[in-house]
Design an enzyme around this catalytic site. Structure first.
Site, short mmCIF file in Angstrom:
data_model
loop_
_atom_site.label_atom_id
_atom_site.label_comp_id
_atom_site.label_asym_id
_atom_site.label_seq_id
_atom_site.Cartn_x
_atom_site.Cartn_y
_atom_site.Cartn_z
N LYS A 226 50.70 72.74 31.63
CA LYS A 226 50.05 73.17 30.39
C LYS A 226 49.48 74.56 30.63
O LYS A 226 48.48 74.72 31.35
CB LYS A 226 48.92 72.23 29.97
CG LYS A 226 49.36 70.79 29.69
CD LYS A 226 49.12 69.89 30.86
CE LYS A 226 49.45 68.44 30.51
NZ LYS A 226 49.47 67.59 31.71
N ASP A 231 48.41 87.94 25.85
CA ASP A 231 48.50 89.38 26.14
C ASP A 231 48.42 89.71 27.63
O ASP A 231 48.13 90.86 27.99
CB ASP A 231 47.39 90.15 25.40
CG ASP A 231 47.58 90.16 23.90
OD1 ASP A 231 48.72 89.92 23.45
OD2 ASP A 231 46.61 90.39 23.17
N HIS A 396 41.12 61.65 31.88
CA HIS A 396 42.44 62.25 32.03
C HIS A 396 42.41 63.53 32.87
O HIS A 396 43.44 64.14 33.12
CB HIS A 396 43.01 62.56 30.64
CG HIS A 396 44.45 62.98 30.64
ND1 HIS A 396 44.85 64.30 30.43
CD2 HIS A 396 45.59 62.26 30.79
CE1 HIS A 396 46.17 64.36 30.47
NE2 HIS A 396 46.65 63.15 30.68
N LYS A 398 42.26 66.29 35.93
CA LYS A 398 42.86 66.39 37.25
C LYS A 398 42.07 67.45 38.02
O LYS A 398 42.30 68.66 37.88
CB LYS A 398 44.33 66.82 37.17
CG LYS A 398 45.20 65.87 36.30
CD LYS A 398 45.25 66.33 34.86
CE LYS A 398 46.34 65.66 34.05
NZ LYS A 398 46.34 64.23 33.99
N ASP A 403 34.12 69.88 49.69
CA ASP A 403 32.85 70.39 50.20
C ASP A 403 32.12 71.19 49.12
O ASP A 403 32.08 70.78 47.97
CB ASP A 403 33.10 71.21 51.47
CG ASP A 403 33.68 70.34 52.60
OD1 ASP A 403 33.44 69.12 52.58
OD2 ASP A 403 34.38 70.87 53.47
#
Length: 478
Positions: A226, A231, A396, A398, A403
């Site tokens: 995604k 520009d 959902h 990710k 650390d």
């Protein structure tokens, strides 16, 4: 007495199927990347080829043919190859000064991705769909030259139509627009949605994972990336697709997700990922802005992975993040079906005293993956891995936190599909300030979660427990 013709025909067909089963079993042993997968396919193809043959040729391979070869070997003309080389050189104009104590661990990721870390970036953490699409749409409205839009899923619902309207308005204003989507992820998108965009002058294409003779039947690959680029100066990457459920308006209720707004040289790195995907789909290299601009002080590596890579780069990304953790490793993923090396690395990290936490959804959107994740609870308990289930809605995002210095946001889940079958991209950020923001975000998520254990599985009925065992058998394709 001669056998009836139909018996002869049946005999020939049976012999042919079994011969193809043997040949396919040989192919599986020679080409499937994991020994477990190779053995499973070979046994199935030899013993029951009637079912296994079509499944193998549709789902069996985890090597995507042609993508790298098209980009590297003669399919690009010389000028285009020069353009690709020039992109990398310009990224190297913004070298990052990595922390000395982590430089060796971090440089491994740059070697795997063949992309350098860049300094001079400015990042904004976008929590959930409203914040993400508010920022994306604001950036789209500001576009003056071009827009690059890539999503795994685009839906023809209120959010999808809002995007559609904005793109039509911008192309009418003279902005060049390219839209790339996954042909399987967006299979429900009506043709009229894209045809209207094309009629207005917008370049639209599916990624076409089935393109090429060797990939014709391979429906198992996905382009899960995604990316939005405006520009060449602003970009977005993260977990959100285009659909009302990503705003929390679907049957799963509140949708917990994370996206990232990027300015600086990392925009050109994301643009390079889009360009490679666009070239695979269309055999065209768009005219884009490759002169990067310094926008801040944060260090970013754009780490793209996929089944066309010579190495299992996504699995190696997670493995390296895990082994480099010294105090804390927090991972948020909607799906948790890691391969054995990654799970063993998680166990070892917990055993050496690292605070290992895995944040998963309590509500399932894909039942098989949800069930399979329960099969890891007992082994996780034995080594001190803490697994939490998010209670407020569906999770959902990710996100990986290592650390107090390193955080990653992107599209890769901790399951075999992301590790081996999907084209993914992660933004790896080496910055204490950003890592602190991610830590605060995840700490809030953990407060809205419940820790789970093997006792939770044992408390379920025997049907659920057997369903968990059965789901784990599908590990190679989940």
């Amino acid at each position: 007495m001669l056998m009836p013709d139909f018996i002869v025909l049946i005999t020939i067909v049976v012999a042919l199927i079994h011969t193809l089963g043997v040949l396919s079993a040989i192919h599986a042993v020679a080409s499937v990347r994991t020994s477990q997968g190779a053995i499973a396919w070979a046994v199935s193809l030899l013993t029951f080829p009637y079912l296994a043959l079509p499944l193998y040729w549709i789902l069996g391979r985890n090597r995507f043919h042609g993508y790298i070869e098209v980009l590297r070997n003669g399919a690009l003309d010389q000028s285009n190859r020069s353009d690709i080389a020039m992109i990398l050189e310009r990224l190297r104009d913004h070298p990052a000064d990595l922390p000395a104590e982590r430089a060796e661990d971090l440089q491994v990721l740059a070697q795997l991705s063949r992309t350098p870390y860049t300094e001079g970036n400015a990042l904004e953490l976008l929590v959930d769909g409203d914040a993400a699409f508010r920022a994306i749409f604001a950036a789209i409205e500001s576009a003056e030259r071009y827009l690059l839009i890539q999503f795994f899923i685009i839906k023809d619902d209120d959010l999808g139509r809002d995007l559609h309207t904005r793109l039509l308005r911008k192309v009418a204003a003279g902005v060049s627009i390219r839209v790339l989507y996954d042909e399987i992820g967006s299979h429900a998108l009506p043709k009229c949605y894209m045809e209207t965009l094309r009629a207005a002058g917008i370049a639209v294409s599916a990624f076409r994972t089935t393109r090429g003779r060797r990939n014709r039947l391979q429906l198992n690959f996905r382009n899960h990336r995604k990316i939005v680029v405006v520009d060449g100066r602003v970009a977005f990457v993260g977990g959100l697709n285009v659909g009302e459920e990503y705003l929390g308006r679907g049957p799963l209720g509140h949708w917990r997700d994370t996206h990232l707004r990027v300015e600086g040289p990392a925009v050109q790195a994301l643009q390079r990922v889009f360009t490679a995907d666009w070239y695979w789909a269309t055999r065209q290299i768009p005219d884009l802005e490759w002169q990067s601009r310094v926008a801040g002080s944060q260090t970013v590596l754009i780490f793209a992975t996929g089944p066309a890579d010579a190495l299992e780069t996504c699995s190696m990304f997670f493995h390296q993040a895990i082994v480099s953790a010294r105090r804390r490793l927090w991972i948020a993923s909607p799906y948790f079906v890691p391969d054995p090396p990654v799970f063993e690395a998680l166990q070892l990290a917990a055993l050496r005293g690292v605070d290992v936490r895995i944040l998963l959804p309590a509500k399932p959107d894909h039942q098989l993956v949800y069930l399979a994740s329960f099969s890891f609870l007992d082994a996780a308990d034995r080594t001190g891995i803490q697994i939490y289930r998010y209670q407020k809605g569906f999770l959902h995002q990710k996100v990986v936190l290592v650390d107090d210095e390193v955080a990653a946001v992107g599209t890769a889940n901790l399951d075999n599909r992301s590790l081996r079958l999907n084209f993914e991209v992660m933004a790896v950020v080496v910055d204490r300030g950003f890592a602190s923001q991610v830590a605060a975000m995840l700490a809030h998520d953990f407060q809205q979660s419940r820790r789970t254990s093997a006792a939770d599985l044992r408390s379920r009925g025997w049907i659920f427990r057997w369903a968990v065992r059965a789901a784990r058998l599908f590990d190679p394709i989940l």
